[in-house]
Design a protein around this motif. Sequence first.
Motif, PDB file in Angstrom:
ATOM      1  N   ALA A  13     -34.793  25.633   2.834  1.00  0.00           N
ATOM      2  CA  ALA A  13     -33.434  24.793   2.782  1.00  0.00           C
ATOM      3  C   ALA A  13     -31.887  25.268   1.978  1.00  0.00           C
ATOM      4  CB  ALA A  13     -33.231  23.574   2.049  1.00  0.00           C
ATOM      5  N   LEU A  14     -31.443  25.922   2.409  1.00  0.00           N
ATOM      6  CA  LEU A  14     -29.874  26.507   2.382  1.00  0.00           C
ATOM      7  C   LEU A  14     -29.276  26.473   3.164  1.00  0.00           C
ATOM      8  CD1 LEU A  14     -31.015  30.469   2.065  1.00  0.00           C
ATOM      9  CD2 LEU A  14     -31.045  28.805   0.198  1.00  0.00           C
ATOM     10  N   TYR A  15     -28.099  25.696   3.036  1.00  0.00           N
ATOM     11  CA  TYR A  15     -26.677  25.598   3.293  1.00  0.00           C
ATOM     12  C   TYR A  15     -26.597  26.215   4.070  1.00  0.00           C
ATOM     13  CZ  TYR A  15     -26.965  21.739   0.593  1.00  0.00           C
ATOM     14  OH  TYR A  15     -26.982  20.256  -0.342  1.00  0.00           O
ATOM     15  N   PRO A  16     -26.363  26.553   5.214  1.00  0.00           N
ATOM     16  CA  PRO A  16     -25.624  27.459   6.815  1.00  0.00           C
ATOM     17  C   PRO A  16     -24.555  28.060   6.266  1.00  0.00           C
ATOM     18  CG  PRO A  16     -26.166  25.715   7.432  1.00  0.00           C
ATOM     19  CD  PRO A  16     -26.673  25.129   6.106  1.00  0.00           C
ATOM     20  N   HIS A  17     -23.913  27.188   6.132  1.00  0.00           N
ATOM     21  CA  HIS A  17     -22.390  27.269   5.808  1.00  0.00           C
ATOM     22  C   HIS A  17     -21.245  27.711   4.027  1.00  0.00           C
ATOM     23  CE1 HIS A  17     -22.985  23.320   4.024  1.00  0.00           C
ATOM     24  NE2 HIS A  17     -21.279  23.503   3.783  1.00  0.00           N
ATOM     25  N   MET A  18     -22.590  27.985   3.810  1.00  0.00           N
ATOM     26  CA  MET A  18     -22.463  28.798   2.253  1.00  0.00           C
ATOM     27  C   MET A  18     -23.141  29.959   2.251  1.00  0.00           C
ATOM     28  SD  MET A  18     -23.292  24.887  -0.430  1.00  0.00           S
ATOM     29  CE  MET A  18     -22.819  23.365  -0.359  1.00  0.00           C
ATOM     30  N   ASP A  19     -22.083  30.790   1.216  1.00  0.00           N
ATOM     31  CA  ASP A  19     -22.771  32.422   0.685  1.00  0.00           C
ATOM     32  C   ASP A  19     -23.822  31.921   0.125  1.00  0.00           C
ATOM     33  OD1 ASP A  19     -21.738  32.151  -1.418  1.00  0.00           O
ATOM     34  OD2 ASP A  19     -19.875  32.905  -1.281  1.00  0.00           O
ATOM     35  N   VAL A  20     -24.651  33.694  -0.521  1.00  0.00           N
ATOM     36  CA  VAL A  20     -25.742  32.822  -1.585  1.00  0.00           C
ATOM     37  C   VAL A  20     -25.304  31.837  -2.509  1.00  0.00           C
ATOM     38  CG1 VAL A  20     -27.147  34.351  -3.170  1.00  0.00           C
ATOM     39  CG2 VAL A  20     -27.134  34.786  -0.356  1.00  0.00           C
ATOM     40  N   ALA A  21     -24.275  33.307  -3.407  1.00  0.00           N
ATOM     41  CA  ALA A  21     -23.488  32.892  -4.763  1.00  0.00           C
ATOM     42  C   ALA A  21     -23.484  30.809  -4.626  1.00  0.00           C
ATOM     43  CB  ALA A  21     -22.610  32.919  -5.156  1.00  0.00           C
ATOM     44  N   GLU A  22     -22.760  30.383  -3.619  1.00  0.00           N
ATOM     45  CA  GLU A  22     -23.007  29.260  -3.918  1.00  0.00           C
ATOM     46  C   GLU A  22     -23.695  28.144  -3.194  1.00  0.00           C
ATOM     47  OE1 GLU A  22     -18.360  29.073  -1.364  1.00  0.00           O
ATOM     48  OE2 GLU A  22     -20.206  29.362   0.077  1.00  0.00           O
ATOM     49  N   ASN A  23     -24.932  28.788  -2.437  1.00  0.00           N
ATOM     50  CA  ASN A  23     -26.541  28.159  -2.943  1.00  0.00           C
ATOM     51  C   ASN A  23     -26.840  27.577  -3.712  1.00  0.00           C
ATOM     52  OD1 ASN A  23     -27.518  27.362   0.675  1.00  0.00           O
ATOM     53  ND2 ASN A  23     -26.681  28.984   0.953  1.00  0.00           N
ATOM     54  N   MET A  24     -27.097  28.650  -4.324  1.00  0.00           N
ATOM     55  CA  MET A  24     -27.648  29.169  -5.562  1.00  0.00           C
ATOM     56  C   MET A  24     -27.155  28.521  -6.933  1.00  0.00           C
ATOM     57  SD  MET A  24     -28.758  33.575  -5.400  1.00  0.00           S
ATOM     58  CE  MET A  24     -29.273  33.022  -7.923  1.00  0.00           C
ATOM     59  N   SER A  25     -25.486  28.534  -7.091  1.00  0.00           N
ATOM     60  CA  SER A  25     -24.770  27.368  -8.018  1.00  0.00           C
ATOM     61  C   SER A  25     -25.022  25.777  -7.133  1.00  0.00           C
ATOM     62  CB  SER A  25     -23.224  28.149  -8.212  1.00  0.00           C
ATOM     63  OG  SER A  25     -22.664  28.199  -7.163  1.00  0.00           O
ATOM     64  N   PHE A  26     -25.578  25.525  -6.141  1.00  0.00           N
ATOM     65  CA  PHE A  26     -24.513  24.068  -5.366  1.00  0.00           C
ATOM     66  C   PHE A  26     -25.424  23.207  -7.250  1.00  0.00           C
ATOM     67  CE2 PHE A  26     -25.823  20.069  -2.874  1.00  0.00           C
ATOM     68  CZ  PHE A  26     -24.460  19.717  -2.712  1.00  0.00           C
ATOM     69  N   ALA A  27     -26.722  23.066  -7.196  1.00  0.00           N
ATOM     70  CA  ALA A  27     -26.944  21.787  -8.464  1.00  0.00           C
ATOM     71  C   ALA A  27     -26.065  21.637  -9.330  1.00  0.00           C
ATOM     72  CB  ALA A  27     -28.110  21.939  -8.185  1.00  0.00           C
ATOM     73  N   LEU A  28     -25.528  22.885 -10.023  1.00  0.00           N
ATOM     74  CA  LEU A  28     -24.703  23.229 -11.238  1.00  0.00           C
ATOM     75  C   LEU A  28     -23.208  23.011 -10.743  1.00  0.00           C
ATOM     76  CD1 LEU A  28     -26.101  27.141 -12.328  1.00  0.00           C
ATOM     77  CD2 LEU A  28     -26.595  24.427 -13.116  1.00  0.00           C
ATOM     78  N   ARG A  29     -22.432  23.068  -9.959  1.00  0.00           N
ATOM     79  CA  ARG A  29     -21.684  22.550  -9.292  1.00  0.00           C
ATOM     80  C   ARG A  29     -21.605  21.203  -9.164  1.00  0.00           C
ATOM     81  NH1 ARG A  29     -20.043  24.321  -4.288  1.00  0.00           N
ATOM     82  NH2 ARG A  29     -21.724  25.388  -3.727  1.00  0.00           N
ATOM     83  N   LEU A  30     -22.676  20.861  -9.252  1.00  0.00           N
ATOM     84  CA  LEU A  30     -22.320  19.154  -8.694  1.00  0.00           C
ATOM     85  C   LEU A  30     -22.946  18.308  -9.931  1.00  0.00           C
ATOM     86  CD1 LEU A  30     -22.673  16.965  -5.792  1.00  0.00           C
ATOM     87  CD2 LEU A  30     -25.563  17.313  -6.152  1.00  0.00           C
ATOM     88  N   ALA A  31     -23.103  19.187 -10.954  1.00  0.00           N
ATOM     89  CA  ALA A  31     -23.420  18.396 -11.870  1.00  0.00           C
ATOM     90  C   ALA A  31     -22.065  18.684 -13.375  1.00  0.00           C
ATOM     91  CB  ALA A  31     -24.444  19.184 -12.924  1.00  0.00           C
ATOM     92  N   GLY A  32     -21.180  19.834 -12.413  1.00  0.00           N
ATOM     93  CA  GLY A  32     -19.743  19.692 -13.846  1.00  0.00           C
ATOM     94  C   GLY A  32     -20.272  21.237 -14.656  1.00  0.00           C
ATOM     95  N   LYS A  36     -24.420  35.107   4.323  1.00  0.00           N
ATOM     96  CA  LYS A  36     -24.431  34.032   4.740  1.00  0.00           C
ATOM     97  C   LYS A  36     -25.906  34.075   4.989  1.00  0.00           C
ATOM     98  CE  LYS A  36     -20.398  31.614   4.440  1.00  0.00           C
ATOM     99  NZ  LYS A  36     -19.888  31.183   6.193  1.00  0.00           N
ATOM    100  N   PRO A  37     -26.748  32.255   4.896  1.00  0.00           N
ATOM    101  CA  PRO A  37     -28.158  32.517   5.098  1.00  0.00           C
ATOM    102  C   PRO A  37     -28.493  33.217   6.529  1.00  0.00           C
ATOM    103  CG  PRO A  37     -27.671  30.857   4.103  1.00  0.00           C
ATOM    104  CD  PRO A  37     -26.830  31.367   4.486  1.00  0.00           C
ATOM    105  N   LYS A  38     -27.842  32.984   7.581  1.00  0.00           N
ATOM    106  CA  LYS A  38     -28.097  33.595   9.150  1.00  0.00           C
ATOM    107  C   LYS A  38     -27.865  35.185   8.875  1.00  0.00           C
ATOM    108  CE  LYS A  38     -23.549  33.509  10.430  1.00  0.00           C
ATOM    109  NZ  LYS A  38     -23.081  33.156  11.825  1.00  0.00           N
ATOM    110  N   GLU A  39     -27.478  35.897   7.495  1.00  0.00           N
ATOM    111  CA  GLU A  39     -27.449  36.589   8.142  1.00  0.00           C
ATOM    112  C   GLU A  39     -28.307  37.723   6.787  1.00  0.00           C
ATOM    113  OE1 GLU A  39     -22.778  38.688   7.173  1.00  0.00           O
ATOM    114  OE2 GLU A  39     -23.439  36.555   5.825  1.00  0.00           O
ATOM    115  N   LEU A  40     -29.772  37.444   6.492  1.00  0.00           N
ATOM    116  CA  LEU A  40     -30.402  37.811   5.588  1.00  0.00           C
ATOM    117  C   LEU A  40     -32.144  36.757   6.010  1.00  0.00           C
ATOM    118  CD1 LEU A  40     -29.797  34.882   2.418  1.00  0.00           C
ATOM    119  CD2 LEU A  40     -29.433  37.485   3.099  1.00  0.00           C
ATOM    120  N   SER A  41     -32.759  37.774   5.748  1.00  0.00           N
ATOM    121  CA  SER A  41     -34.324  37.798   6.306  1.00  0.00           C
ATOM    122  C   SER A  41     -34.697  36.892   5.527  1.00  0.00           C
ATOM    123  CB  SER A  41     -34.959  39.546   5.960  1.00  0.00           C
ATOM    124  OG  SER A  41     -35.077  39.672   4.526  1.00  0.00           O
ATOM    125  N   GLY A  42     -36.213  36.818   6.099  1.00  0.00           N
ATOM    126  CA  GLY A  42     -36.925  35.628   5.521  1.00  0.00           C
ATOM    127  C   GLY A  42     -36.925  35.431   4.396  1.00  0.00           C
TER     128      GLY A  42
END
Length: 364
Positions: A91-110, A136-142
């Motif tokens: 369930a990774l966001y394809p348009h976000m890079d790894v750092a953005e995916n990892m930090s998404f919930a923290l950014r949402l929480a302010g 980006k997720p498409k550049e990563l292995s499983g």
Amino acid sequence: MSTNAGVAGLELQGVIKRFGEVTVVQEMNLRVRQGEFVVLLGESGCGKSTTLRMVAGLETVTQGRIFIAGRDVTDVPPKQRNIAMVFQNYALYPHMDVAENMSFALRLAGTPKAEIERRVQEAARILNMGHLLQRKPKELSGGQRQRVAIGRSIVREPEVFLFDEPLSNLDAKLRGHMRAELAVLHQRLGKTTVYVTHDQVEAMTLASRIVIFDKGLIQQVGTPQEVFNRPANLFVAGFIGTPTMNLLPATVRADGGLEGEGFVLPAPSTAGLVAGTAVVAGVRPQALRIADGAAAALRIRVAMVEYLGTESVLVGHLDQFPATRLTAVVPGHRTDLVGSTVPLTADPADLHVFERSTGHNYAA
């Protein structure tokens, strides 16, 4: 590990889950110590994932209470439970890079940017993925995608980690690698972890304790060694172990031995067996060994041999009794035994005896 030994990391008290008239989780009582790695193990549909979803707040509890770090969270929304969940689907966001995916919930929480950066960098260091943060997720292995999903959970710094079959989408080699990574991760973080799987290899290699489910009921809770060496009942005995335990209907003899069609096993170390009692004798394939003819407790007519490099799995049936299947694991390359009758024996200490009516292990 937490020093607060008096408070459980997670506790379920009398938890029941029904969907309409169907009860999928029967009354469950489970206490997970702080910092413990507990695996919920069972076949598909046994209620383990539903239990995890109730802990996460994704399913409501029909009856009972759930506590996390001593706090009653039964009616608390998921986002306020201080848990982090990793699913089978990354369930990774394809348009976000790894750092953005990892930090998404923290950014949402302010969360402040400096704190987000600190947590992301720390998670990346723990997971050895600092070089992947801009991909980006498409550049990563499983395996790398699954590490990102785990990193996304780590940055939240939760009280409890919940894993729902996180390695199911990976190939066998990568699953083995990720199992090792998860074990190391738990040692580093010391966080209470509940892990759902149907794969007993994952359970045996990762768990502090295993909770074995069947039809919504807990069958046994114990360390990997306990559930393997002292299965509580016939279900656990037949479920844990590869190849599965040989289970043979038998009757207790006057001398304490176990006699069935085509075999006589020596008297097991289990006390309290009454002559004439109908039982089920259990012996793991690894406990059987090739015997001298005179010392044979049973004889197997070998139909197939699976050679695994250091050992061979003999698959066949009791000689003269083709309906009784038997498996034995012996050292070396023994494909030469196909089609032959092989005498086998086992030590009394390696025998298990189960009540035939209830399935209960006499030694449990």
